[in-house]
Motif scaffolding. Structure first.
Motif, PDB file in Angstrom:
ATOM      1  N   ASN A 117      42.556  37.248  30.925  1.00  0.00           N
ATOM      2  CA  ASN A 117      41.217  37.598  30.470  1.00  0.00           C
ATOM      3  C   ASN A 117      40.735  38.787  31.299  1.00  0.00           C
ATOM      4  N   THR A 118      40.532  39.929  30.657  1.00  0.00           N
ATOM      5  CA  THR A 118      40.127  41.135  31.392  1.00  0.00           C
ATOM      6  C   THR A 118      38.639  41.144  31.726  1.00  0.00           C
ATOM      7  N   ALA A 119      37.876  40.176  31.199  1.00  0.00           N
ATOM      8  CA  ALA A 119      36.429  40.131  31.441  1.00  0.00           C
ATOM      9  C   ALA A 119      36.020  38.798  32.063  1.00  0.00           C
ATOM     10  N   LYS A 120      36.898  38.231  32.876  1.00  0.00           N
ATOM     11  CA  LYS A 120      36.650  36.893  33.416  1.00  0.00           C
ATOM     12  C   LYS A 120      35.340  36.818  34.215  1.00  0.00           C
ATOM     13  N   THR A 121      35.017  37.828  34.986  1.00  0.00           N
ATOM     14  CA  THR A 121      33.764  37.801  35.762  1.00  0.00           C
ATOM     15  C   THR A 121      32.539  37.814  34.857  1.00  0.00           C
ATOM     16  N   LEU A 122      32.645  38.471  33.735  1.00  0.00           N
ATOM     17  CA  LEU A 122      31.539  38.517  32.783  1.00  0.00           C
ATOM     18  C   LEU A 122      31.203  37.122  32.256  1.00  0.00           C
ATOM     19  N   LEU A 123      32.205  36.282  32.081  1.00  0.00           N
ATOM     20  CA  LEU A 123      31.960  34.929  31.568  1.00  0.00           C
ATOM     21  C   LEU A 123      31.039  34.148  32.487  1.00  0.00           C
ATOM     22  N   GLY A 124      31.168  34.329  33.797  1.00  0.00           N
ATOM     23  CA  GLY A 124      30.311  33.647  34.761  1.00  0.00           C
ATOM     24  C   GLY A 124      28.852  34.062  34.649  1.00  0.00           C
ATOM     25  N   GLN A 125      28.629  35.265  34.151  1.00  0.00           N
ATOM     26  CA  GLN A 125      27.266  35.764  33.989  1.00  0.00           C
ATOM     27  C   GLN A 125      26.662  35.345  32.647  1.00  0.00           C
ATOM     28  N   LYS A 126      27.505  35.030  31.662  1.00  0.00           N
ATOM     29  CA  LYS A 126      27.024  34.789  30.302  1.00  0.00           C
ATOM     30  C   LYS A 126      27.002  33.326  29.883  1.00  0.00           C
ATOM     31  N   THR A 127      27.718  32.447  30.600  1.00  0.00           N
ATOM     32  CA  THR A 127      27.798  31.048  30.191  1.00  0.00           C
ATOM     33  C   THR A 127      27.790  30.115  31.397  1.00  0.00           C
ATOM     34  N   ASP A 128      27.384  28.880  31.149  1.00  0.00           N
ATOM     35  CA  ASP A 128      27.378  27.876  32.214  1.00  0.00           C
ATOM     36  C   ASP A 128      28.756  27.261  32.417  1.00  0.00           C
ATOM     37  N   GLU A 129      29.667  27.510  31.485  1.00  0.00           N
ATOM     38  CA  GLU A 129      31.014  26.935  31.548  1.00  0.00           C
ATOM     39  C   GLU A 129      32.077  28.033  31.473  1.00  0.00           C
ATOM     40  N   PRO A 130      32.114  28.933  32.452  1.00  0.00           N
ATOM     41  CA  PRO A 130      33.037  30.063  32.353  1.00  0.00           C
ATOM     42  C   PRO A 130      34.513  29.658  32.339  1.00  0.00           C
ATOM     43  N   GLU A 131      34.887  28.656  33.118  1.00  0.00           N
ATOM     44  CA  GLU A 131      36.295  28.248  33.163  1.00  0.00           C
ATOM     45  C   GLU A 131      36.745  27.671  31.821  1.00  0.00           C
ATOM     46  N   GLU A 132      35.898  26.849  31.212  1.00  0.00           N
ATOM     47  CA  GLU A 132      36.231  26.241  29.931  1.00  0.00           C
ATOM     48  C   GLU A 132      36.314  27.283  28.824  1.00  0.00           C
ATOM     49  N   LEU A 133      35.381  28.230  28.817  1.00  0.00           N
ATOM     50  CA  LEU A 133      35.414  29.301  27.820  1.00  0.00           C
ATOM     51  C   LEU A 133      36.640  30.181  28.030  1.00  0.00           C
ATOM     52  N   ASP A 134      36.976  30.488  29.265  1.00  0.00           N
ATOM     53  CA  ASP A 134      38.162  31.285  29.568  1.00  0.00           C
ATOM     54  C   ASP A 134      39.412  30.601  29.015  1.00  0.00           C
ATOM     55  N   GLU A 135      39.544  29.323  29.260  1.00  0.00           N
ATOM     56  CA  GLU A 135      40.705  28.572  28.773  1.00  0.00           C
ATOM     57  C   GLU A 135      40.732  28.557  27.239  1.00  0.00           C
ATOM     58  N   PHE A 136      39.582  28.341  26.620  1.00  0.00           N
ATOM     59  CA  PHE A 136      39.476  28.340  25.162  1.00  0.00           C
ATOM     60  C   PHE A 136      39.937  29.689  24.584  1.00  0.00           C
TER      61      PHE A 136
END
Length: 83
Positions: free
Chosen positions: A50-69
């Motif tokens: 995921n080239t935008a993994k840090t962005l997920l932490g800013q946009k969702t409460d569940e960044p790890e789960e969204l990353d895996e999805f």
């Protein structure tokens, strides 16, 4: 293709296989709680990155789960493209 992850709408906007072990999938992610953003998942050999993994932490409460999805969906998409 359109997917749902919790309250987020996830849409595959582009996918490309460069070779059997290299490719990308671009997803647009949106919800009522955050402005839409784009995530690119790159296949590098057997890894899906995921080239935008840090962005997920800013946009969702569940960044790890969204990353895996997203990585799982990218793998499904790219495997189908190369069948």
């Amino acid at each position: 293709m359109l997917y749902q992850f919790n309250e987020m709408r996830v849409e595959e906007t582009e996918s490309n296989m460069i070779s059997p072990d290299r490719g990308t999938v671009v997803f647009e992610v949106s919800s009522d709680k955050a402005t839409p953003f784009v995530v690119t998942i790159e296949r590098r050999g057997d890894e899906y990155v995921n080239t935008a993994k840090t962005l997920l932490g800013q946009k969702t409460d569940e960044p790890e789960e969204l990353d895996e999805f997203l990585r799982d969906k990218a793998q499904e998409i790219l495997e189908k493209k190369f069948e």
